[in-house]
Each structure stands twice: as structure tokens, then as C-alpha cells.
Design an enzyme around this catalytic site. Structure first.
Site, PDB file in Angstrom:
ATOM      1  N   ASP A   9      54.564  39.747  55.299  1.00  0.00           N
ATOM      2  CA  ASP A   9      54.527  40.193  53.698  1.00  0.00           C
ATOM      3  C   ASP A   9      55.539  40.763  52.797  1.00  0.00           C
ATOM      4  O   ASP A   9      55.946  42.067  54.091  1.00  0.00           O
ATOM      5  CB  ASP A   9      52.744  40.469  52.819  1.00  0.00           C
ATOM      6  CG  ASP A   9      53.118  39.985  51.303  1.00  0.00           C
ATOM      7  OD1 ASP A   9      53.471  39.967  50.928  1.00  0.00           O
ATOM      8  OD2 ASP A   9      52.931  42.054  51.723  1.00  0.00           O
TER       9      ASP A   9
ATOM     10  N   ASP B 260      47.465  38.295  50.628  1.00  0.00           N
ATOM     11  CA  ASP B 260      47.366  38.171  52.116  1.00  0.00           C
ATOM     12  C   ASP B 260      46.122  37.673  52.901  1.00  0.00           C
ATOM     13  O   ASP B 260      46.253  37.226  54.608  1.00  0.00           O
ATOM     14  CB  ASP B 260      48.459  39.283  52.203  1.00  0.00           C
ATOM     15  CG  ASP B 260      49.768  39.762  52.506  1.00  0.00           C
ATOM     16  OD1 ASP B 260      50.277  38.882  52.249  1.00  0.00           O
ATOM     17  OD2 ASP B 260      49.742  40.957  51.495  1.00  0.00           O
TER      18      ASP B 260
ATOM     19  N   ASP C 187      49.372  43.102  53.053  1.00  0.00           N
ATOM     20  CA  ASP C 187      48.400  44.319  53.408  1.00  0.00           C
ATOM     21  C   ASP C 187      47.436  44.596  51.629  1.00  0.00           C
ATOM     22  O   ASP C 187      46.437  44.844  51.410  1.00  0.00           O
ATOM     23  CB  ASP C 187      49.542  45.582  52.434  1.00  0.00           C
ATOM     24  CG  ASP C 187      50.363  45.332  51.005  1.00  0.00           C
ATOM     25  OD1 ASP C 187      51.111  45.013  51.086  1.00  0.00           O
ATOM     26  OD2 ASP C 187      50.025  46.280  50.325  1.00  0.00           O
TER      27      ASP C 187
END
Length: 644
Positions: A341, A544, A540
Site C-alpha cells: 500500500d 487493505d 495498514d
């Protein structure tokens, strides 16, 4: 806190984020109680029996009781295996333990079943998954929505096309399109975008995201069951179920499927051979058959992987690497693709000032003016300006005369003059110069944000950027060069310019996929896994969670990770350290090597001992000593990993 703009309490608000360590809910002891209690009682009985050796009768009874306690968890599995006609390692362990007691060695039987119960308890502890991630996602659902007249109604009662109103500090209950109002919206929970986005008439909003500073009227485009948040919940649940099925087979079952029947048949053949061909008395023939069972007991084999894996898990824990299970560690050793990410993972997640252009050349003065105007504003960019001024030692100068205009910026009185700080298009209006327009366009094409500052005249521009982690480049280099990871891919909900800009700063990234929704990230990962790759996902945010659950190994940074990401991940880095990921790969590969060494050692030891029993004849005490010695060697070899 009640909404200071409307006087009404918000209907829903984001979940508070407690300390990261308090959020690791899946590792609770409730699921391992039966195996743990059996191991505890068997261990106590084993020790008590040895202490009572001066009193043989008491020692025998205590060791038998220890066998019963240690064997309880295996009894139901053994019975079921026998009913299926497929004797497994549970049958072999119970038979060997009972045989040891029958020939006067209950202590060895107790030790055998104690180790087996302990292994089962530790495996249950490591492999147990809970539904906490799903419960946390469910907890994020707004239960009420506000109709146009202000009346709260259950979210489930709204239909597609209905209008609802969202005040500041409230989460959007459903997906929809804005039909009235202007506001900044924090979409990080669903898209991972670092900065709030402006939402005006005609713009789309997502359920679960947070309205910041304006009142919006929204037309629902989906019912509750089809909202974005509900899709995230379903995707996360589906991915976890798929992965739990794939990892459910344990080492003991794989060994027992072939090994246990072979040993049982071998024991019977030894008995028949000694009785039929050597004319041995039945008790002596039974003794020899049981000696083979004891010699071939798979204690060392069963402990081969757990001894290495559990030591590695403990070593990782001391270094802030919380790895959920042994199967995760084994998979981590095979990782060849890593997806990242962007916000909060490869970047810090906090915008910072990177460039100041002042029309009069006084950059520090411009920063002071902008920070004073924004001092009372909770917007992330405003906080970044105030933080930058503080880092330069400028005194805090909050002004009471400040008006926040949602989606635009602020108007404040600073040093006796009216100052506007915000979006350049609003700050400078139609008088924006070619030079300023060029600077703004260049900054945005690089994925940066720009704040304009003006008074009666143009004062300047301040450029901000979500900074790259200091350890990001070194981490990518280690993964690529030291551990042979073939693909390093960025999956981000941010726009293409932000993703491209990050790749320029981190050229080791193999590819960038921007504008990714939660289902897009999870879908890409599934495609790579279907193509034979072993994929780790590092993220995080709530957005996600499906990708973390779908990945071969999901990794989140516990220092900043959301509750849902923490509970969906297979590995949590307790400190805010991206560099811990290569450390985890190193530990996992060492654990795999040690486990392979242990399996080789245990199989070699059992093979030599069985051959000695069959060819030469080995006294039972010597067989037990050799067998236990091999087990100790396996455990000690595994404990080497405790050094990290």
C-alpha cells in the site's frame, strides 16, 4: 463531542484507535484451553512421577494419570481415525504410550503424551483464527442515517434513490452521490488516500468514510447490503475462509497418514515373527513388538517443525514481529512477490512542507502567516503547516478570527490583515497568474498538494508532500537483492500522479497500480497467487483488509495500522518499521532450514534405531534413551533460532 457547527450530536463517528498492542485480538488464549490443560496436567504428572521414584507404586500411578491427562486430546481423534480405517499419529502415540506402560515404563508413555499434548496446544495457539476482523468491520457500520428533515432512521430502511444528510464528524451510512453541499471527506479508511478530498454536487461518496467540515445531502446509490463497506466485510471473510482451508493440514496429520500405519504393522509383524519363527513366548514377542513401537515413536519427527517454528516465532516476537502461526512463517519463507500500500506503508502518511515560494522572497514569513491562519483548523494540511512552523521555532499564534470554508480553505485575521489560505483556485480566483498556475500544475503532476496564501496581494505558495519512509528504499533493495523477491508492486487508492511520483523516488518498484479499490487490490493478489506466485501484502488501512486476507501472507505495521488491518494480517510489525519485513523473511528462511535439519535428523535417528531393533535387538531402556536423545537434539537445534 457534539458537532460545533450544527449543535447536534453526530450519528456515527470513526472508531477510536487505542494502543496498537491492545488491538492484537486474535491471539487470545480461549481457544487453546483443552490442549493447554492436558499438557499442564501431563507435565505436572510426569515430573511428580519422577520425583516419586523412591516409591515405585506411587510413581507408577502418577505416571499413568499423566498419560491419561496427556492422552485425552488425542483420544477422540484416534477413535475417529480407527472408525475411518485410517490409523494416524494419534493412534500410534496412544499405542506406544500404552505399550510403554504395559512393559513397565509408564514414565516414557507419560513423556510421549506430554510432548504430544504440548505440541497440540502450541499449534492450536498459533493456528487459531478468530472473527475479530469481521467484528471490527461490522462495528464501523453506521446504524442510523439522517433524513432530509433531520430525523434519524435505521440505515437498513433506506432504499436506493433515497436522500440522507451527513453532518461533520459523521460517517456516510451508504454509498451515494452528493446532491447538495460542499465538504472535505476523509476517504483513507476505504481508499488509502493520504489527504481528504473535496466532495461537491455530483461527486461520489463511499459508506464508512468520514465527512469532515460541511453538511452534505446525498442520494443513495446502493442499499445497505450492497455498500462499499459491506463488500469489504464480505471480501475479508471470504479470503480468510479460503486461506484457513488451505492451511488446515498439520504436520502430524501428514506424517501420520503414512508413518503411523507402517509402524503399527511393523510392530505386529515383529510380534508374529518372533512368536512364529523364533518360538518366543507371547509376552516376550509382545515386548519386542512394543520395543519397536517405542523406538519408532515419532516424537522427534512430530517436534521437528514445531521446535524450529515456535523458536522462530518467539525470536520474532522479541524483535517486534508478531507472526500469527507456524504456517504463516513457512509461507513467508517462500515469498517471491510483495505488494505495498502507499499511504502509511511506503510513506509516512503525514504530509510535510517540501517547498515554499514567497512572492517577496520571505519564505519563513509566509510560513508563519499560513500557520497562524490555520492554527485552529484540524485539516491534515493545516496541521502540517503548523507543525512545520513549530519545527522552525516560530511561536504559535492562533487567531480567534478564523472562518473555515469547506472544500476551499480559511479566511483569518493575521497581524491586522485578512489572509486567505487554501486551494489556489479559490485563494487567487480569476487573477491567478500564469506563473502560479504553472507552479501548481507542476506540483500536482508530481503527486504533491499545493496551498495558496494571499492577502490584498499574492503572498505565495506552499507545497506539501506525503514523505517517503526513511527505510523504504533500503527495504526494497534488501527484498530484491538479498531475498530474491521477483516483483515489488505498489497498490494504491491514490491517483496516478501520486503513484507515479512515488515510483520515481523508489525506482526499485516493479509496477504501480493506482486508483485501486479494496476489491481491485484483493483481485490482483488472487490473480498472482493463481499464477503460482507466493504474495505478501503490506498495508495498514481498512481498505487493505481484503488484500491482507487474500494474500499468502498479509503484513501490517502495528504502530499505525487500523484495527481491521491488524486483525486481518498474518504478521504485525509492532514498531513502525518497514525494515522489519526483510528481517522476517530472513527469520522465516532460517526456520525452514532448521526444520529441514530436524526432520532429517529425526528420520535418520528413528531409522537407525529401528534397524538396530530388527537386526541386533536393542534393550528397551537403550531404545528409550536413544529416542529421547534424538528428541532433545531436535529441540536444541530448534532453540538456536531464539537468538533471532
Amino acid at each position: 463531542m457534539w458537532n460545533t457547527l450544527t449543535g447536534a450530536p453526530p450519528l456515527s463517528s470513526p472508531i477510536a484507535s487505542p494502543d496498537a498492542r491492545s488491538r492484537i485480538a486474535p491471539l487470545r488464549p480461549r481457544a487453546l484451553a483443552p490442549d493447554a490443560l492436558a499438557a499442564l496436567l501431563a507435565g505436572a504428572g510426569l515430573l511428580g512421577g519422577y520425583l516419586l521414584r523412591p516409591f515405585p507404586e506411587f510413581s507408577f500411578v502418577v505416571h499413568v494419570l499423566a498419560m491419561v491427562a496427556g492422552g485425552l486430546p488425542a483420544i477422540s481423534d484416534a477413535v475417529n481415525a480407527l472408525r475411518r480405517g485410517q490409523p494416524d499419529v494419534h493412534v500410534l502415540m496412544l499405542t506406544a504410550a500404552i505399550g510403554a506402560a504395559a512393559i513397565g515404563r509408564p514414565g516414557e508413555g507419560a513423556a510421549l503424551l506430554f510432548l504430544f499434548a504440548l505440541s497440540g496446544a502450541l499449534e492450536t495457539y498459533a493456528m487459531g483464527r478468530t472473527r475479530d476482523a469481521i467484528r471490527r468491520l461490522v462495528g464501523m457500520r453506521p446504524t442510523l442515517a439522517r433524513r432530509e428533515d433531520g430525523a434519524p432512521v435505521p440505515v437498513e430502511s433506506l432504499e436506493k434513490g433515497d436522500l440522507f444528510v451527513v453532518h461533520p464528524a459523521e460517517a456516510f451510512p451508504l454509498d451515494g452521490v452528493v446532491v447538495a453541499g460542499l465538504s472535505s471527506v476523509d476517504q483513507s479508511v476505504m481508499t488509502g488516500e493520504a489527504e481528504p478530498v473535496v466532495r461537491a454536487v455530483g461527486d461520489r461518496v463511499l459508506s464508512g468514510t468520514l465527512n469532515l467540515d460541511g453538511i452534505l445531502t446525498v442520494r443513495a446509490t446502493a442499499v445497505c447490503a450492497d455498500s462499499s463497506l459491506e463488500r469489504v466485510i464480505r471480501l475479508t471473510e471470504q479470503a480468510q475462509e479460503e486461506k484457513s482451508l488451505a492451511s488446515s493440514e498439520r504436520l502430524a496429520d501428514r506424517v501420520g497418514r503414512y508413518y503411523a500405519p507402517l509402524v503399527l504393522v511393523g510392530g505386529v509383524l515383529v510380534f508374529l515373527y518372533e512368536w512364529a519363527f523364533h518360538r518366543a513366548q507371547i509376552p516376550h514377542a509382545i515386548y519386542l513388538g512394543l520395543t519397536l513401537l517405542v523406538a519408532a515413536s515419532p516424537c522427534a519427527l512430530v517436534l521437528s517443525s514445531p521446535a524450529a517454528i515456535l523458536s522462530a516465532l518467539a525470536a520474532g516476537g522479541r524483535r517486534g514481529l508478531l507472526i500469527r502461526s507456524g504456517s504463516v512463517l513457512e509461507t513467508l519463507a517462500r515469498i517471491d512477490t510483495v505488494a505495498f500500500d502507499k499511504t502509511g506503508t511506503l510513506t509516512t502518511g503525514q504530509p510535510s512542507v517540501v517547498e515554499i515560494w514567497a512572492s517577496d522572497g520571505d519564505a519563513d514569513g509566509l510560513l508563519q502567516v499560513a500557520a497562524a491562519a490555520e492554527a485552529a483548523i484540524p485539516h491534515p494540511l493545516a496541521r502540517a503547516l503548523v507543525r512545520a512552523a513549530g519545527e522552525k521555532g516560530f511561536p504559535s499564534a492562533e487567531t480567534p478570527e478564523c472562518q473555515s470554508l469547506p472544500g476551499r480553505g480559511v479566511v483569518a485575521a493575521v497581524d491586522g490583515r485578512s489572509v486567505r489560505v487554501g486551494r489556489p483556485e479559490w485563494v487567487f480566483g480569476e487573477e491567478i497568474s500564469v506563473e502560479i498556475a504553472r507552479r501548481v500544475a507542476n506540483a500536482r503532476s508530481s503527486g504533491r498538494s499545493v496551498v495558496g496564501v494571499s492577502s490584498d496581494e499574492v503572498l505565495g505558495l506552499i507545497t506539501l508532500e506525503d514523505t517517503v519512509r526513511t527505510d523504504a528504499s533500503a527495504t526494497l533493495q534488501q527484498l530484491s537483492e538479498a531475498y530474491g523477491v521477483r516483483e515489488l508492486v505498489l497498490l494504491t487508492g491514490d491517483h496516478a500522479a501520486a503513484g507515479t511520483a512515488l515510483r520515481r523516488r523508489l525506482p526499485l518498484l516493479s509496477a504501480v497500480r493506482s486508483d485501486q479499490q479494496p476489491e481491485d487490490k484483493a483481485g490482483w493478489i488472487r490473480e498472482r497467487i493463481a499464477a503460482g506466485r507466493t504474495v505478501a501484502m503490506i498495508g495498514d488501512g481498512v481498505n487493505d483488509a481484503p488484500a491482507l486476507a487474500a494474500a499468502s501472507v498479509g503484513i501490517t505495521l502495528g504502530g499505525i495500522g487500523s484495527d481491521v488491518a491488524l486483525d486481518s494480517a498474518d504478521m504485525v510489525v509492532m514498531e513502525d518499521r518497514l525494515s522489519a519485513v526483510p528481517e522476517a523473511l530472513r527469520l522465516a528462511r532460517r526456520a525452514r532450514l532448521v526444520a529441514l535439519q530436524n526432520v532429517t535428523l529425526s528420520l535418520l535417528g528413528v531409522s537407525l534405531l529401528v534397524l538396530a531393533v530388527l537386526i541386533q535387538g536393542v534393550p528397551l531402556p537403550l531404545a528409550v534413551l536413544f529416542h529421547e536423545g534424538t528428541t532433545v537434539l531436535v529441540v536444541l537445534n530448534g532453540l538456536r533460532l531464539l537468538r533471532g
